[in-house]
Design a protein around this motif. Structure first.
Motif, PDB file in Angstrom:
ATOM      1  N   TYR A 259       1.440  -0.708   0.068  1.00 31.87           N
ATOM      2  CA  TYR A 259       0.296  -0.273  -0.183  1.00 31.87           C
ATOM      3  C   TYR A 259       1.204   0.699   0.166  1.00 31.87           C
ATOM      4  O   TYR A 259       2.253   1.047   0.386  1.00 31.87           O
ATOM      5  CB  TYR A 259      -1.148   0.334   1.374  1.00 31.87           C
ATOM      6  CG  TYR A 259      -0.388   0.041   2.662  1.00 31.87           C
ATOM      7  CD1 TYR A 259      -0.353   1.175   3.495  1.00 31.87           C
ATOM      8  CD2 TYR A 259       0.279  -0.661   3.588  1.00 31.87           C
ATOM      9  CE1 TYR A 259       0.506   1.366   4.510  1.00 31.87           C
ATOM     10  CE2 TYR A 259       0.953  -1.435   4.766  1.00 31.87           C
ATOM     11  CZ  TYR A 259       0.988   0.038   5.115  1.00 31.87           C
ATOM     12  OH  TYR A 259       1.865   0.063   6.355  1.00 31.87           O
TER      13      TYR A 259
ATOM     14  N   SER B 216      -2.944  10.695   4.381  1.00 28.30           N
ATOM     15  CA  SER B 216      -3.920  10.295   3.942  1.00 28.30           C
ATOM     16  C   SER B 216      -5.955  11.310   4.489  1.00 28.30           C
ATOM     17  O   SER B 216      -5.127  12.163   5.220  1.00 28.30           O
ATOM     18  CB  SER B 216      -4.355   9.288   5.014  1.00 28.30           C
ATOM     19  OG  SER B 216      -4.355   9.133   6.483  1.00 28.30           O
TER      20      SER B 216
ATOM     21  N   CYS C 146     -10.580  10.823   7.902  1.00 29.49           N
ATOM     22  CA  CYS C 146     -11.183   9.954   8.565  1.00 29.49           C
ATOM     23  C   CYS C 146     -12.624  10.025   9.455  1.00 29.49           C
ATOM     24  O   CYS C 146     -12.945  10.473  10.123  1.00 29.49           O
ATOM     25  CB  CYS C 146     -11.353   8.722   7.850  1.00 29.49           C
ATOM     26  SG  CYS C 146     -10.967   8.950   5.354  1.00 29.49           S
TER      27      CYS C 146
ATOM     28  N   THR D 287      -2.908   6.750   2.097  1.00 26.71           N
ATOM     29  CA  THR D 287      -2.922   6.503   0.808  1.00 26.71           C
ATOM     30  C   THR D 287      -3.019   6.518  -0.422  1.00 26.71           C
ATOM     31  O   THR D 287      -3.177   6.449  -1.531  1.00 26.71           O
ATOM     32  CB  THR D 287      -4.798   6.735   1.480  1.00 26.71           C
ATOM     33  OG1 THR D 287      -5.056   7.714   1.327  1.00 26.71           O
ATOM     34  CG2 THR D 287      -5.224   6.352   1.704  1.00 26.71           C
TER      35      THR D 287
ATOM     36  N   THR E  66      -6.683   3.333   6.715  1.00 25.32           N
ATOM     37  CA  THR E  66      -6.470   4.607   5.963  1.00 25.32           C
ATOM     38  C   THR E  66      -5.682   5.371   6.774  1.00 25.32           C
ATOM     39  O   THR E  66      -4.113   5.779   5.858  1.00 25.32           O
ATOM     40  CB  THR E  66      -7.864   5.589   6.185  1.00 25.32           C
ATOM     41  OG1 THR E  66      -9.169   3.833   5.763  1.00 25.32           O
ATOM     42  CG2 THR E  66      -8.030   6.145   5.473  1.00 25.32           C
TER      43      THR E  66
ATOM     44  N   LYS F  37     -12.697  10.758  -4.502  1.00 25.14           N
ATOM     45  CA  LYS F  37     -12.955   9.104  -5.538  1.00 25.14           C
ATOM     46  C   LYS F  37     -13.493   7.936  -4.862  1.00 25.14           C
ATOM     47  O   LYS F  37     -14.117   6.832  -4.792  1.00 25.14           O
ATOM     48  CB  LYS F  37     -11.608   8.834  -6.373  1.00 25.14           C
ATOM     49  CG  LYS F  37     -11.630   7.590  -6.761  1.00 25.14           C
ATOM     50  CD  LYS F  37     -10.670   6.423  -7.813  1.00 25.14           C
ATOM     51  CE  LYS F  37     -10.460   5.820  -8.280  1.00 25.14           C
ATOM     52  NZ  LYS F  37      -8.960   4.922  -9.088  1.00 25.14           N
ATOM     53  N   ASN F  38     -12.656   7.724  -3.393  1.00 20.51           N
ATOM     54  CA  ASN F  38     -12.792   6.967  -2.202  1.00 20.51           C
ATOM     55  C   ASN F  38     -13.282   6.403  -0.904  1.00 20.51           C
ATOM     56  O   ASN F  38     -14.001   5.632  -0.483  1.00 20.51           O
ATOM     57  CB  ASN F  38     -11.479   6.057  -2.241  1.00 20.51           C
ATOM     58  CG  ASN F  38     -10.856   6.263  -3.024  1.00 20.51           C
ATOM     59  OD1 ASN F  38     -10.996   4.723  -3.260  1.00 20.51           O
ATOM     60  ND2 ASN F  38      -9.425   6.463  -3.235  1.00 20.51           N
ATOM     61  N   GLY F  39     -13.886   8.464  -1.115  1.00 18.13           N
ATOM     62  CA  GLY F  39     -14.705   8.298   0.095  1.00 18.13           C
ATOM     63  C   GLY F  39     -13.560   8.024   2.056  1.00 18.13           C
ATOM     64  O   GLY F  39     -12.393   7.869   1.355  1.00 18.13           O
ATOM     65  N   CYS F  40     -14.209   8.452   2.643  1.00 18.59           N
ATOM     66  CA  CYS F  40     -13.741   7.834   4.284  1.00 18.59           C
ATOM     67  C   CYS F  40     -14.819   6.219   4.498  1.00 18.59           C
ATOM     68  O   CYS F  40     -15.353   6.304   4.314  1.00 18.59           O
ATOM     69  CB  CYS F  40     -14.181   8.458   5.240  1.00 18.59           C
ATOM     70  SG  CYS F  40     -12.794  10.511   5.583  1.00 18.59           S
ATOM     71  N   PRO F  41     -13.520   5.741   4.739  1.00 16.65           N
ATOM     72  CA  PRO F  41     -14.703   3.590   5.709  1.00 16.65           C
ATOM     73  C   PRO F  41     -16.039   4.403   6.693  1.00 16.65           C
ATOM     74  O   PRO F  41     -15.639   5.031   7.079  1.00 16.65           O
ATOM     75  CB  PRO F  41     -13.565   2.833   6.366  1.00 16.65           C
ATOM     76  CG  PRO F  41     -12.697   4.705   6.785  1.00 16.65           C
ATOM     77  CD  PRO F  41     -12.897   5.415   5.307  1.00 16.65           C
TER      78      PRO F  41
ATOM     79  N   TRP G  53      -7.864  12.118  -3.738  1.00 18.27           N
ATOM     80  CA  TRP G  53      -8.181  10.639  -3.646  1.00 18.27           C
ATOM     81  C   TRP G  53      -9.268  10.102  -2.395  1.00 18.27           C
ATOM     82  O   TRP G  53     -10.457   9.503  -2.664  1.00 18.27           O
ATOM     83  CB  TRP G  53      -6.962  10.274  -2.472  1.00 18.27           C
ATOM     84  CG  TRP G  53      -7.095   8.271  -2.505  1.00 18.27           C
ATOM     85  CD1 TRP G  53      -6.552   7.472  -2.876  1.00 18.27           C
ATOM     86  CD2 TRP G  53      -7.756   8.353  -1.165  1.00 18.27           C
ATOM     87  NE1 TRP G  53      -6.477   6.386  -1.872  1.00 18.27           N
ATOM     88  CE2 TRP G  53      -7.599   6.529  -0.757  1.00 18.27           C
ATOM     89  CE3 TRP G  53      -8.745   9.017  -0.035  1.00 18.27           C
ATOM     90  CZ2 TRP G  53      -8.149   5.854   0.123  1.00 18.27           C
ATOM     91  CZ3 TRP G  53      -9.498   8.041   0.929  1.00 18.27           C
ATOM     92  CH2 TRP G  53      -9.200   7.066   1.174  1.00 18.27           C
ATOM     93  N   LYS G  54      -9.589  11.276  -1.401  1.00 15.96           N
ATOM     94  CA  LYS G  54     -10.945  10.875  -0.735  1.00 15.96           C
ATOM     95  C   LYS G  54     -12.850  11.065  -1.614  1.00 15.96           C
ATOM     96  O   LYS G  54     -13.533  10.235  -1.588  1.00 15.96           O
ATOM     97  CB  LYS G  54     -11.222  12.250  -0.037  1.00 15.96           C
ATOM     98  CG  LYS G  54     -12.684  12.131   1.221  1.00 15.96           C
ATOM     99  CD  LYS G  54     -12.064  13.158   2.353  1.00 15.96           C
ATOM    100  CE  LYS G  54     -13.062  12.749   3.249  1.00 15.96           C
ATOM    101  NZ  LYS G  54     -14.639  13.224   2.632  1.00 15.96           N
TER     102      LYS G  54
END
Length: 252
Positions: free
Chosen positions: A100, A198, A201, A213, A209, A241-245, A238-239
């Motif tokens: 990662y 990152s 989040c 990231t 995360t 596109k991927n959002g937060c968990p 990035w956020k």
């Protein structure tokens, strides 16, 4: 860093050790994670000229809070910040990482770890609870510190040997301020700093995360030369596109 995975990496003619398996944070003095959860969706500022030069002062402003329920005192309109290379002293790092995006800054034990950006301490781990028999991702980082920068970006460092006593959740730090010392706590086979960038989040509870990231090395390359390359745009993308968990990750 997994103790069982050590490879040889070369960066600009300098041989470094690649340590696999860096994970996230573990526990604080009381044995439970200490972090803050942003109460609102973080916003980001465009990079700009630094307002002032970095400082190595170890005297933070008065803490806003020091408990897990504290909220970082981030501005509604994040500002452009100056940046500093997070390790003081001789070090090397590669433009790769195992599975990662993150960077392992290989350096001697006991070197200063400093704040890469001004911001609010959102996460502190002072007790190493890593157990290789369990191999829990949430404990791999050992002694760790997470900062929600004034630019809206989260900066994370782990495997420290010590953390400065004034570095507490809710404390505002300046760029270049000493956070602690490099070490090999957690899942690490040699002294180094695991450095991750990152979006902020869920404080530090989202260890997968927080550990990283996006690739830090382009920014580290700049900061090491005295530049001020900002990760704001890449983190914002990035956020988006991927959002937060939304659910805790339970796998190692």
């Amino acid at each position: 860093m997994l103790r069982s995975r050590i490879g040889s990496l070369v960066l600009i003619g300098v041989s470094v050790v690649a340590l696999g398996g860096c994970g996230g944070p573990s526990a604080d003095d009381a044995g439970a994670p200490t972090f803050v959860t942003p109460s609102a969706t973080p916003t980001f500022s465009a990079p700009g000229a630094p307002a002032s030069a970095p400082t190595n002062s170890t005297a933070p402003s008065a803490p806003a809070a020091t408990t897990a329920s504290a909220t970082p005192t981030t501005s509604a309109k994040p500002v452009a910040v100056t940046h500093a290379f997070p390790v003081v002293g001789k070090s090397s790092y590669a433009h790769v990482h195992h599975d990662y995006p993150a960077t392992d800054v290989i350096t001697a034990c006991g070197n200063k770890v400093v704040a890469a950006s001004s911001g609010t301490i959102a996460y502190v781990v002072r007790k190493d609870t890593w157990n290789p028999k369990v191999n829990a991702g949430a404990t791999r980082g050992g002694l760790s510190v997470g900062i929600v920068g004034d630019d809206g970006v989260r900066y994370y460092g782990s495997h420290l040997s010590a953390i400065e006593p004034e570095i507490r959740v809710g404390v505002h730090v300046t760029t270049g301020q000493t956070l602690g010392r490099t070490g090999d706590t957690g899942d690490a086979s040699a002294c180094h700093l695991h450095f991750g960038i990152s979006p902020p989040c869920a404080g530090g509870s989202d260890w997968w995360t927080q550990r990283g990231t996006i690739w830090p090395w382009p920014y580290l390359d700049s900061w090491r030369k005295g530049g001020n390359k900002s990760p704001v745009a890449e983190i914002k993308a990035w956020k988006a596109k991927n959002g937060c968990p939304t659910k805790p990750r339970v796998d190692p």
